[in-house]
Scaffold this motif. Structure first.
Motif, PDB file in Angstrom:
ATOM      1  N   CYS A 155       0.852  -1.143  -0.049  1.00  0.00           N
ATOM      2  CA  CYS A 155       0.030   0.076   0.005  1.00  0.00           C
ATOM      3  C   CYS A 155       0.917   1.051   0.188  1.00  0.00           C
ATOM      4  CB  CYS A 155      -1.074  -0.093   1.240  1.00  0.00           C
ATOM      5  SG  CYS A 155      -1.542   1.535   1.514  1.00  0.00           S
ATOM      6  N   VAL A 156       0.724   2.128  -0.920  1.00  0.00           N
ATOM      7  CA  VAL A 156       1.750   3.154  -1.049  1.00  0.00           C
ATOM      8  C   VAL A 156       0.717   4.506  -1.003  1.00  0.00           C
ATOM      9  CG1 VAL A 156       3.345   4.354  -2.464  1.00  0.00           C
ATOM     10  CG2 VAL A 156       3.008   1.799  -2.504  1.00  0.00           C
ATOM     11  N   LEU A 157       1.117   5.428  -0.208  1.00  0.00           N
ATOM     12  CA  LEU A 157       0.643   6.810  -0.039  1.00  0.00           C
ATOM     13  C   LEU A 157       1.879   7.824  -0.533  1.00  0.00           C
ATOM     14  CD1 LEU A 157      -1.602   6.916   3.047  1.00  0.00           C
ATOM     15  CD2 LEU A 157      -2.210   6.213   0.695  1.00  0.00           C
ATOM     16  N   ALA A 158       1.392   8.796  -1.238  1.00  0.00           N
ATOM     17  CA  ALA A 158       2.270   9.942  -1.526  1.00  0.00           C
ATOM     18  C   ALA A 158       1.997  11.065  -1.058  1.00  0.00           C
ATOM     19  CB  ALA A 158       2.612  10.069  -3.201  1.00  0.00           C
ATOM     20  N   GLU A 159       2.573  11.778   0.179  1.00  0.00           N
ATOM     21  CA  GLU A 159       2.214  12.722   0.884  1.00  0.00           C
ATOM     22  C   GLU A 159       2.947  13.833   0.605  1.00  0.00           C
ATOM     23  OE1 GLU A 159       0.708  10.208   4.869  1.00  0.00           O
ATOM     24  OE2 GLU A 159       2.759  11.382   5.011  1.00  0.00           O
ATOM     25  N   ASP A 160       2.364  15.118   0.211  1.00  0.00           N
ATOM     26  CA  ASP A 160       2.865  16.413  -0.290  1.00  0.00           C
ATOM     27  C   ASP A 160       3.507  17.189   1.084  1.00  0.00           C
ATOM     28  OD1 ASP A 160       2.674  16.021  -2.897  1.00  0.00           O
ATOM     29  OD2 ASP A 160       0.744  17.086  -2.830  1.00  0.00           O
ATOM     30  N   GLN A 161       4.490  17.530   1.123  1.00  0.00           N
ATOM     31  CA  GLN A 161       5.197  18.186   2.376  1.00  0.00           C
ATOM     32  C   GLN A 161       5.371  19.809   2.081  1.00  0.00           C
ATOM     33  OE1 GLN A 161       6.301  15.844   5.038  1.00  0.00           O
ATOM     34  NE2 GLN A 161       5.085  14.764   3.750  1.00  0.00           N
ATOM     35  N   PRO A 162       5.258  20.377   3.294  1.00  0.00           N
ATOM     36  CA  PRO A 162       5.333  21.900   3.349  1.00  0.00           C
ATOM     37  C   PRO A 162       6.510  22.413   2.340  1.00  0.00           C
ATOM     38  CG  PRO A 162       4.918  21.104   5.340  1.00  0.00           C
ATOM     39  CD  PRO A 162       5.521  19.878   4.694  1.00  0.00           C
ATOM     40  N   ASP A 163       7.522  21.660   2.235  1.00  0.00           N
ATOM     41  CA  ASP A 163       8.726  22.401   1.413  1.00  0.00           C
ATOM     42  C   ASP A 163       8.660  22.097  -0.002  1.00  0.00           C
ATOM     43  OD1 ASP A 163       9.269  19.383   1.430  1.00  0.00           O
ATOM     44  OD2 ASP A 163      11.280  19.649   2.405  1.00  0.00           O
ATOM     45  N   GLY A 164       7.463  21.437  -0.379  1.00  0.00           N
ATOM     46  CA  GLY A 164       7.170  21.040  -1.860  1.00  0.00           C
ATOM     47  C   GLY A 164       7.571  19.660  -2.133  1.00  0.00           C
TER      48      GLY A 164
END
Length: 313
Positions: free
Chosen positions: A150-159
């Motif tokens: 199971c894979v999640l791609a989470e956007d971070q505050p630094d881009g």
């Protein structure tokens, strides 16, 4: 609590690549319908990825059955030479990334598994391997095989993007009733690009007095928590004894690393008779049309098809 809606699809055996099984279903929303990918088997038990499309206003209505595999077995000697089983799909711009389980035969343990990546550029009709080899295979942390990510791609505050994977890790094989039975738990890996993964053996869902194997983790973010749905079973007589066989479980985490099992809160159980009376396994949960839906397999590891349930608020 969940309300079961019954079986949606089971292969009728008319397609050469899809004689049996609709295993590990994954619901993929489209503009006007819901596509469900799954693994299916030919007459030699080689598996490939396929899909059906469901009527968004009536999910029991199958609008379309794809008549060719999206991703078939690999070349001789490759980690997926005996078959591919789709596990997780992510939209990445104009592409769809498919993390899949590839398998090949073992003389002593029946099979070995690894995790591969394939990419679609035609809207998910076909997928092309990013690499011939696996992204993850057995290692010092995963002694026998790895599977069903199971894979999640989470956007971070630094881009940047933080890629997170929860996957099955087989740590040993035991011979039980003259049959090699795998023992596997859920471990964690992390990546900066979705391709090169770092792992250190961190266990998310482990064995206990009953649990000898855990099937297909599916993680969602909801109410400020990570929520994982999975199936679990004992190693003895699980193919024929409902008391030992797959049932669905549930766990929660604040950080995606440290999990608390809350199986008693799953709110759904096997039926007293019928297609999911012996097993419930390989669940995928998705929010669609303002509802929370669960797609899952029943008896025979997907031989009885896949069905769905709706979560009641």
């Amino acid at each position: 609590m969940w309300t079961k809606k019954g079986v949606i699809f089971k292969p009728d055996g008319s397609l050469p690549f899809s004689r049996t099984h609709a295993q590990v279903p994954f619901a993929f929303p489209m503009n006007d319908r819901l596509r469900v990918y799954f693994a299916t088997r030919d007459e030699d038990r080689a598996s490939s990825a396929a899909f059906v499309e469901l009527d968004s206003s009536d999910l029991s209505n199958v609008l379309y059955v794809h008549d060719r595999p999206c991703l078939s077995k690999g070349a001789v000697g490759m980690f997926d030479e005996t078959g591919t089983m789709p596990s997780w799909f992510l939209r990445r711009g104009d592409e769809i990334w498919l993390y899949y389980t590839g398998w090949n035969k073992s003389e002593t343990a029946w099979y070995r598994l690894g995790i591969g990546l394939a990419i679609s550029r035609d809207g998910g009709l076909t997928f092309e391997r990013k690499y011939d080899g696996p992204l993850l295979d057995r290692s010092i942390y995963d002694q026998v095989w790895v599977a069903q990510p199971c894979v999640l791609a989470e956007d971070q505050p630094d881009g940047s993007t933080r890629w997170r994977m929860w996957y099955l890790s087989c740590t040993k094989i035991e011979i039980i009733n003259n049959h090699p039975e795998p023992f596997y738990n859920v471990k964690y890996a992390e990546s900066e690009d979705g391709i090169h993964w770092n792992r250190n053996g961190h266990v998310c869902i482990d064995y206990d007095e009953f649990t000898d194997a855990i099937g297909r983790p599916a993680v969602i973010r909801e109410d400020g928590l990570y929520k994982m749905y999975y199936s679990y079973r004992n190693a003895k007589n699980f193919r024929t004894d409902a008391s030992q066989s797959y049932r669905l479980g549930y766990a929660e985490s604040k950080d995606g690393l440290n999990w608390e099992r809350k199986d008693e809160q799953i709110g759904i159980d096997r039926s007293t008779d019928g297609w999911d009376s012996l097993m419930m396994d390989y669940a995928h949960v998705v929010q669609y049309n303002e509802q929370t839906l669960m797609f899952y397999n029943g008896n025979g590891f997907g031989a009885s098809g896949f069905g769905y349930a709706i979560k009641q608020s």
